[in-house]
Structure formats: C-alpha cells, structure tokens
Design a protein around this motif. Sequence first.
Motif, short mmCIF file in Angstrom:
data_model
loop_
_atom_site.label_atom_id
_atom_site.label_comp_id
_atom_site.label_asym_id
_atom_site.label_seq_id
_atom_site.Cartn_x
_atom_site.Cartn_y
_atom_site.Cartn_z
N ARG A 1 4.14 1.03 5.11
CA ARG A 1 5.05 0.16 5.85
C ARG A 1 5.20 -1.18 5.15
O ARG A 1 6.30 -1.70 4.98
CB ARG A 1 4.50 -0.04 7.28
N GLU A 2 4.06 -1.73 4.69
CA GLU A 2 4.08 -3.09 4.11
C GLU A 2 4.68 -3.11 2.71
O GLU A 2 5.30 -4.08 2.31
CB GLU A 2 2.66 -3.65 4.06
N VAL A 3 4.44 -2.05 1.94
CA VAL A 3 4.87 -2.07 0.55
C VAL A 3 6.24 -1.44 0.35
O VAL A 3 7.07 -1.93 -0.39
CB VAL A 3 3.83 -1.37 -0.35
N THR B 1 -0.17 1.81 7.00
CA THR B 1 0.05 0.37 6.91
C THR B 1 0.59 0.02 5.52
O THR B 1 1.56 -0.74 5.39
CB THR B 1 -1.26 -0.39 7.16
N LEU B 2 -0.04 0.58 4.49
CA LEU B 2 0.40 0.29 3.13
C LEU B 2 1.84 0.73 2.92
O LEU B 2 2.66 0.01 2.35
CB LEU B 2 -0.50 1.01 2.11
N GLU C 1 2.48 -5.49 -5.15
CA GLU C 1 2.56 -5.64 -3.70
C GLU C 1 1.41 -4.90 -3.00
O GLU C 1 0.82 -5.41 -2.06
CB GLU C 1 3.90 -5.08 -3.17
N HIS D 1 -6.50 -8.36 2.60
CA HIS D 1 -7.41 -7.79 3.58
C HIS D 1 -8.67 -7.29 2.88
O HIS D 1 -9.23 -6.25 3.27
CB HIS D 1 -6.72 -6.64 4.32
N TYR E 1 -1.56 -6.67 -0.89
CA TYR E 1 -1.86 -6.41 0.51
C TYR E 1 -3.34 -6.07 0.69
O TYR E 1 -3.98 -6.54 1.62
CB TYR E 1 -0.97 -5.27 1.06
#
Lengths: 494, 213
Positions: free
Chosen positions: B166-168, B163-164, B146, B154, B150
């Motif tokens: 939050r996203e992962v 960000t990582l 993941e 990008h 991500y």
Amino acid sequence: MARAVTRRLAPYAVAIGGALGITAAIALVTSLASVQGLSAVYLLLVLWLGAQWGRGPAVAGSIAAFLLYDYFFVPPVGTFAVSGPAQLVELVVLLAVALVTSQLAASLRRTHASAEALAAESRALYELATAALRSPDVTVALSMLCRRAIEVQGVSRFALVAVDLGQATALAGGELSPDELKQASWSHENGRPVGIAIRDGVVEVMRTPAGATTPAYLPLANGVAVVEIDAERAKPDDLRMLAALTGLADLLLDRRRAALETERARGLEASDRLKAAILSSLSHELKSPIALLRAGLTALAAPQAGLQPDQRELLVDLDRQATRLDRMVGDMLALSRLEAGVQLEKEVHRFADLVGSATRLLRPELAAHDLAVKLPDDLVPVEVDEMQVGRVLTNLLENALEWASPKGVIEVGAAARGGMLEAWVENEGPPIAPVDLDRVFDTFWTRRARGSGLGLAICKRVVEAHGGTIKVENRRRGPRFTFTLPLARVPAQK
Amino acid sequence: MQRALRAGLTYHEFDVHAVGSGEEAIREAAAWRPDVILLDLGLPGMDGFATLKALRPATRAAVIVVSVMPGEKDKVRALDAGADDYLVKPFGTEELVARIRAVLRRQADVTAGEPVIRSGDLEIDLGRRSVTVKGKPVRLTPTEYELLRYLALHAGKPVMHTTLLREVWGAYAIGDKYNTRYVVAQIRKKLGDDPANPRYIVNEPGVGYRLEG
C-alpha cells in the motif's frame, strides 16, 4: 363394428349434405337477384370439412360441390355438359381451389393436433418437474416420476436404481430382484444400455420375442432406469415422452447425488472445525504453564535477582528443559494438525528467504558451527507454504546441529532439477546406521534419548503434502537429507 | 505469569504496573502514561483485540502483544489493530527485554526526528535520500528506496506485506506479495546482504519484513 363404420362414413354424408344445402342456398339467392361468383361459398364448406375431419371428407365435399355446381348453375343447366370455355375454366378453378383448400385445411388440422399433443406432453412434464423440484425429498419426486412413466402407453414397469460407491439400490418404482440389481449395476459401471437406448430424444426399443417380459436397462449419470416396454403398443409420441421422463429422472438423480455430497462435505467440515478447535485449546492449555515456567525461571536467572551463580546455572538448565518441552508440544501439535489435514497456504517464495528465516531462528545455535549456504543466484522461486517449509528447514537444521561434530560444517543447498527444487541439509558428523536409514522419518523414532521423534516425521509429512519427496543418505562427510519442492509455475518477473 | 514478568522486568530496572483486565488497562494507560504496554491477548473479560483497538487512541505508548496463539493470522491481526510488535509465548525474560528496548529506542528516534537511521553498517539518510553501507553509497531505484525508507521509518518493527504494498505501490497493487519479495531481494543484493543469512532486512514469516533496529 357397424357403429364404427357409421362414424367413419358420417363426415362424408355431412360433406355431401352440406354441398346439397349450399346448392339450394345458391339457387335461392340467384332466383332473387343476379349474383356472380357464389361458387366460392362451397370453399367455406370444404375448409370447414378439412379442419374438422381431414382430407377425405374435404375432397368428397370438393367433388360434390364441383358436380352440383356444374349440374345446376353452369349452362346448359340440368346437365353435366359444359357449353363454352369460360364455363369450363370456372368449373376447373372451382375444383382446383376446393382441392387445394381441402389439402391446406387438412394439414392445418394435423399440425394443430400434433401441437396440442406436444403441448399436453410438455404440460405433463412441466407439472411433474415442478412438483418434483418442489418436494424436498428427491425420492418422493422420483416415485412420482415412475408412476407417470407407467401411464405411458406400452410401458408396464419403470423403476429407478441409484448406484452409490458401486452399490445399487432400488430408489423408486418398486423393488428389484437381486439379479436385476446386479444387471443394473453392470449396466451403470460399463455405461452400456441393455435392450433400450435413447437416440435423438426418442427411446428406441430393441425387439424382444413377443410376450417376453425382460426388463431393459438404461444407464444414467448417477443411476439406472429399469424399463419394461411393449414396443408394439408404444407410439412415437409415447417413446418421446418416455425419453423426456428419463431425462428428468437423470436430473433428479443428479440432484440427489449433489445433496448427498453436500451433506457429506458439511459433516467433514464440522469435524475439521472441531479438530481445529480442540488443537487450538490444547495448544493453549499446554503452552500456558510452560510460558509461566519460562518467564519465572528466566526472571530468577537474571543476575539482579541476587541468586548464587550455581543456583542461577540450575535455573538456566531448567529453562532449557522448559524450552525443550515447549518444542515437543509444538511438534506434537504440528503433527496432529498435519494429520488432521491442514490447508497449505501456498505462495511464491525465494528459497533463500526461507533459509534466511530458519537460520535466523537458530542463529545462537548455529554460531558454534560453520554454516555453508549453496544457493545459485538465479534459482527459480518455489510455490510453498512458508510456515510449513520453514518448519522443515528448522527441523533439519536442528537435527544437523544435534549430530554435527564440534565446529563441523553444516551445509544447506538447493538446485532446480527435473521441474522441482531439490534442496539438501548436510552435516559433518557420524553416519546414520544403515538399518536406521529407512526409519528416521517414522513417527516417534529417534536416535537420541532426548528427541521427541517427531521433527523428521513432520518434515516428511510437510514435503509430501507439497507433492515432494524426502530421503536421507550417508555421504562422505556425514548424513545428507534431500527433499524436493514444487517450483513456482510463473517465473520471476523481469 | 504476571508476577513472574513483573519480577523479571523489575530486575531489569523497569517500572512495572500490572492490571487484570482490558478495561483497567485502558483506564491506567491514560492515567499512568506508560512508555510500553504488554498486552496479553488471552485476557479475561474484554477481548484482547478489542482492548488493543481501544488502547490506540488512549495512549502513545508502544504496545507489544503477547499471545500463545501460534498463527500468523493472529500476528497480522494484532499489527493491523495497532500493535507495535508481538511476542509468542513461551518466551524468556531476555527476549522480552530486548523487544522492549527496541520499541523504546524507536520511540526515542521518532521523538528526536532523527533523519539518519542506522542498522549495523547500513545508514539511511532520509533528509538527503542517500543510502550507504560502510560509508559506501548504494544506488537504489525509486521503488527500492521507498520500500527501504518505509522499513527504516519503522526500524525494528515488523511491517506487513500488505502495508508495504500500500505504502510503496499504492492501493491498486495489494495482493501481489511477490512484488515485495522481489524488490527486497534486489535491495539485499545491492546492500551486499545474504538472503539466506540477512543482517539488515529480516523476514517475518507469514507477516512481512523487519529492518533490524
């Protein structure tokens, strides 16, 4: 004298008079109707006497009641003799109840009196404390407190001394002689009271020769209380009050100290903000023209700009100088930031990552050399400011690049040793002259004509800000810089 | 500065349109439809960050922020406000051109909906959820995949730690940056990448990571 005796005897007179009055009243009532158990009425008198004057008059009233009741109402009436056991019991019960009642009433009175004294004392303290806390100036509050303290019986002087940075100054309660200030400061420094102590909320005075007026010194958290007290005159209540006042003085002195510290911190903060603002604007002012130079020079150096090869070479040289200028400005700003006391933003990092960022930044320069990275796989992470330590690594690598022999090996390594991470940067090349080994970290000292003399000074400051050390030594291959950094307290997960 | 940059970029055959203020930039972005916007945060008049925020809905162009502020907080703030990349002044024309090419390439990839993302020998096939280095498959845990996915989506752009996280990991993991550092170390090990000299995932000090485009 005679009046005092009269005053002391009056309650007894009232006791006997009261007993007589009640006897008359009982006689009147029993003559009209046959009523039993009227002896209890005496108890009311006894109770009132006890509450009003204490045990003595109450006991006197009890005995008077006993005798009068025996004489007038217990058959045979008109004598102190008792006719039968029933009458005897009645009399003894009357006397016993009267005595117990007098005892109870008297102790009630005592409790009441001391409760009132306590209430008065706490009211006085409360009023003083609120007034003191309300007034914005602590010294005003302290003066109020000192004035209240000399109202305590036996206390002839109460002064407060503040001790700031070893300097004793009289704050409230009058001036002190230099000798007294010295004594106060000694008492504070050593935490030793002189001539006085507080134990279990009561002031204890060590006896001084009668008539001597030597001040006593009581050290507090942030000052000293200087007290002159006549232990003969002061009662236990007074000593308790004095202890309470001293406690309040202690609190107020704490408040004064806290206010001073807040003020000092505010001043420091403002000057830090100012420094940061100046540095930031300086950085902008210095870097903007360099930015313009570099943009212009590199634009014109492009082949498409149509300049001759030798002209383009000149521009490339100029751009290199502009880059150097930029780096020197950066170094100067970094150093002044460090000297202004920069806040480290410590986080847990893998040292290899920090090395990776630094080598990436210098990749073009490093390409001409053999870079050897010696990091064990299981290296414990470090807890450092990434940007600052990145600067250390970059500066040390640049220094190594500067001094490495052509195509020489540059080695970066690290190992955990003695609770710290020990890292090094070494280059193959000429050794540093022994006399210079101690000077390389000095500000503006440089081995080369074109260095800023700041790079290694920055390294030293950053490493020391992290609680580490940095040193340089000549190894067989060339100079090696070794520095230490704190390991992360929490080991890596899993 | 503007003149120097315009000259430099024109030599590299970009079509350059220069404006003098944030308000003008927002107007021109809608009218002229550029592919890339270079935004100097030290603008006269309208604040640079405010301009950046206002630009985002007005244009699909990539925004590269240019600033003399050396602080990492400013970089993070710029990325947060919607910048695609940042460049600290002073910089040379070559460096700027390289950044512009990188964002243009990414834009083209996104538009083409390319399911395979490459970074050197590394190949990430988003459709088949497979990762290979020099054609050899690499086995990643779901979290590792993941995170790499991500970064791949990008590619070339700096991605912040927050960000990582939050996203992962989801919203609750925010704050523990060591999570991302640990997982990135694991991914690098599996990809055979040297953390002290990384080829694929590079550190963006004080910001996060970037997958080389």
